[in-house]
Design an enzyme around this catalytic site. Structure first.
Site, mmCIF file in Angstrom:
data_model
loop_
_atom_site.group_PDB
_atom_site.id
_atom_site.type_symbol
_atom_site.label_atom_id
_atom_site.label_comp_id
_atom_site.label_asym_id
_atom_site.label_seq_id
_atom_site.Cartn_x
_atom_site.Cartn_y
_atom_site.Cartn_z
ATOM 1 N N ILE A 37 8.977 4.318 15.239
ATOM 2 C CA ILE A 37 10.095 3.690 14.537
ATOM 3 C C ILE A 37 11.100 4.733 14.078
ATOM 4 O O ILE A 37 12.312 4.563 14.214
ATOM 5 C CB ILE A 37 9.573 2.871 13.336
ATOM 6 C CG1 ILE A 37 8.615 1.772 13.808
ATOM 7 C CG2 ILE A 37 10.734 2.257 12.563
ATOM 8 C CD1 ILE A 37 7.849 1.092 12.679
ATOM 9 N N TYR A 199 -5.855 2.019 2.708
ATOM 10 C CA TYR A 199 -4.529 1.868 3.316
ATOM 11 C C TYR A 199 -3.709 0.839 2.541
ATOM 12 O O TYR A 199 -2.534 1.067 2.238
ATOM 13 C CB TYR A 199 -4.666 1.434 4.771
ATOM 14 C CG TYR A 199 -3.338 1.228 5.468
ATOM 15 C CD1 TYR A 199 -2.501 2.308 5.751
ATOM 16 C CD2 TYR A 199 -2.908 -0.052 5.843
ATOM 17 C CE1 TYR A 199 -1.276 2.121 6.381
ATOM 18 C CE2 TYR A 199 -1.686 -0.241 6.479
ATOM 19 C CZ TYR A 199 -0.884 0.849 6.742
ATOM 20 O OH TYR A 199 0.333 0.662 7.364
ATOM 21 N N LYS A 203 -0.045 1.392 0.649
ATOM 22 C CA LYS A 203 1.164 0.628 0.974
ATOM 23 C C LYS A 203 1.655 -0.164 -0.239
ATOM 24 O O LYS A 203 2.863 -0.340 -0.424
ATOM 25 C CB LYS A 203 0.895 -0.306 2.152
ATOM 26 C CG LYS A 203 0.648 0.401 3.488
ATOM 27 C CD LYS A 203 1.903 1.064 4.033
ATOM 28 C CE LYS A 203 2.018 2.518 3.769
ATOM 29 N NZ LYS A 203 3.253 3.132 4.341
#
Length: 321
Positions: A37, A199, A203
């Site tokens: 990205i 994780y 986030k």
């Protein structure tokens, strides 16, 4: 569930390179900009004549990315590599000093780089759970050290309030799987032996940091975003996921449009500081209530969990400023 479904299968992007004015004189920094990205975003910004810095640990990989972008876009702005190791807090200040030696301002910082579900027990150079260190503590310290350059850009762009921004990378998994109030703070001190849970915590932490920075600054816009599920090297530790989730994975360029929107769309005004952007460039209007409560301090009727996480990050990085 409709709001989540539209993130799995977003409508076509309405904000692309075609909507971006020339960016001559603008300085951009993208962590993890050598692949996936970040690479697609760097290409878009270079095409619009921006001064683009690709930050990462491998100069060889970054220089190859730069060559590939320049081959695809014959006439662009400028591209440069900045050595950065987000999992080593002791090295980040030196990277920022190198950047300061080249630039006197920074218009947009994209905290794009991240790691997902490495083997259980993986830790940073400082012995911190690797996902928390790489996805939260490193970007937090980097952002803190770059704030003077962001503020300098904001002082220069007085005719364009809201144009100087920090973009943080969260994930749809937060709304789907985070516990009530987003993070159980004890899990930061004693990480569970569950790489997926760690994780999720990282986030959620990205979203909390974005919200807190927006609350603490007036001249800089802070935006969290779910770029969308894209097939990238983020899945290098979980290759099976890439195959099992194949119907839900999109091209990196689509996810880059989410990041482009978060950084450059005029939809995001000073009044919308702290907003959350979803694929492929939309401001979310339907977010889990407990997460919104967690991002409000207690004096405003919230739980103050985001503030607590910010203070945790401040304490963990205090010796490296």
């Amino acid at each position: 569930m409709g709001a989540q479904w539209s993130q799995f299968f977003p409508p076509k992007p309405t904000f692309t390179e075609a909507n971006v004015a020339p960016q001559d004189g603008k300085v951009f920094l993208i962590t993890g900009g050598a692949s996936g990205i970040g690479f697609e975003l760097a290409k878009m910004l270079y095409q619009k004549k921006g001064r683009v810095y690709i930050a990462g640990r491998s100069e060889e990989t970054a220089q190859q990315a730069i060559k590939n972008i320049q081959a695809a876009v014959p006439e662009g702005g400028s591209l440069a590599f900045l050595h950065l190791e987000l999992d080593d807090l002791s090295s980040i200040k030196a990277s920022v000093e190198v950047f300061k030696g080249k630039e006197s301002k920074l218009d947009i910082l994209w905290n794009n780089a991240g790691v997902s579900q490495p083997p259980v027990g993986s830790v940073s150079k400082q012995g911190i759970e690797l996902q928390l260190a790489t996805n939260c503590l490193g970007p937090f310290l980097l952002t803190q050290l770059l704030l003077p350059l962001l503020e300098a850009a904001a002082a220069e762009d007085t005719n364009a309030p809201g144009s100087v921004r920090v973009v943080w990378t969260s994930s749809q998994i937060v709304e789907l799987s985070a516990p009530p109030q987003g993070i159980i703070m004890d899990e930061l001190h004693q990480p569970p032996k569950d790489k997926a849970r760690n994780y999720i915590n990282s986030k959620t932490g990205n979203w909390f940091l974005s919200s807190e920075l927006a609350r603490r600054t007036e001249s800089i816009i802070s935006v969290a975003q779910n770029p969308g599920a894209a097939s990238t090297n983020l899945f290098r530790h979980t290759p099976l996921v890439r195959y099992l989730a194949w119907p839900l994975l999109h091209t990196p360029v689509l996810a880059a449009y989410t990041e482009l929107y978060a950084g450059l769309s005029e939809d995001i005004t000073v009044e919308k500081n702290g907003c959350y952007v979803i694929p492929w460039g939309r401001i979310a209007t339907n977010v889990r209530k407990d997460l919104l409560d967690a991002m409000k301090p207690e004096e405003e009727g919230g739980s103050g969990r985001a503030k607590e996480f910010w203070e945790f990050c401040m304490e963990k990085t205090r010796d490296y400023h």
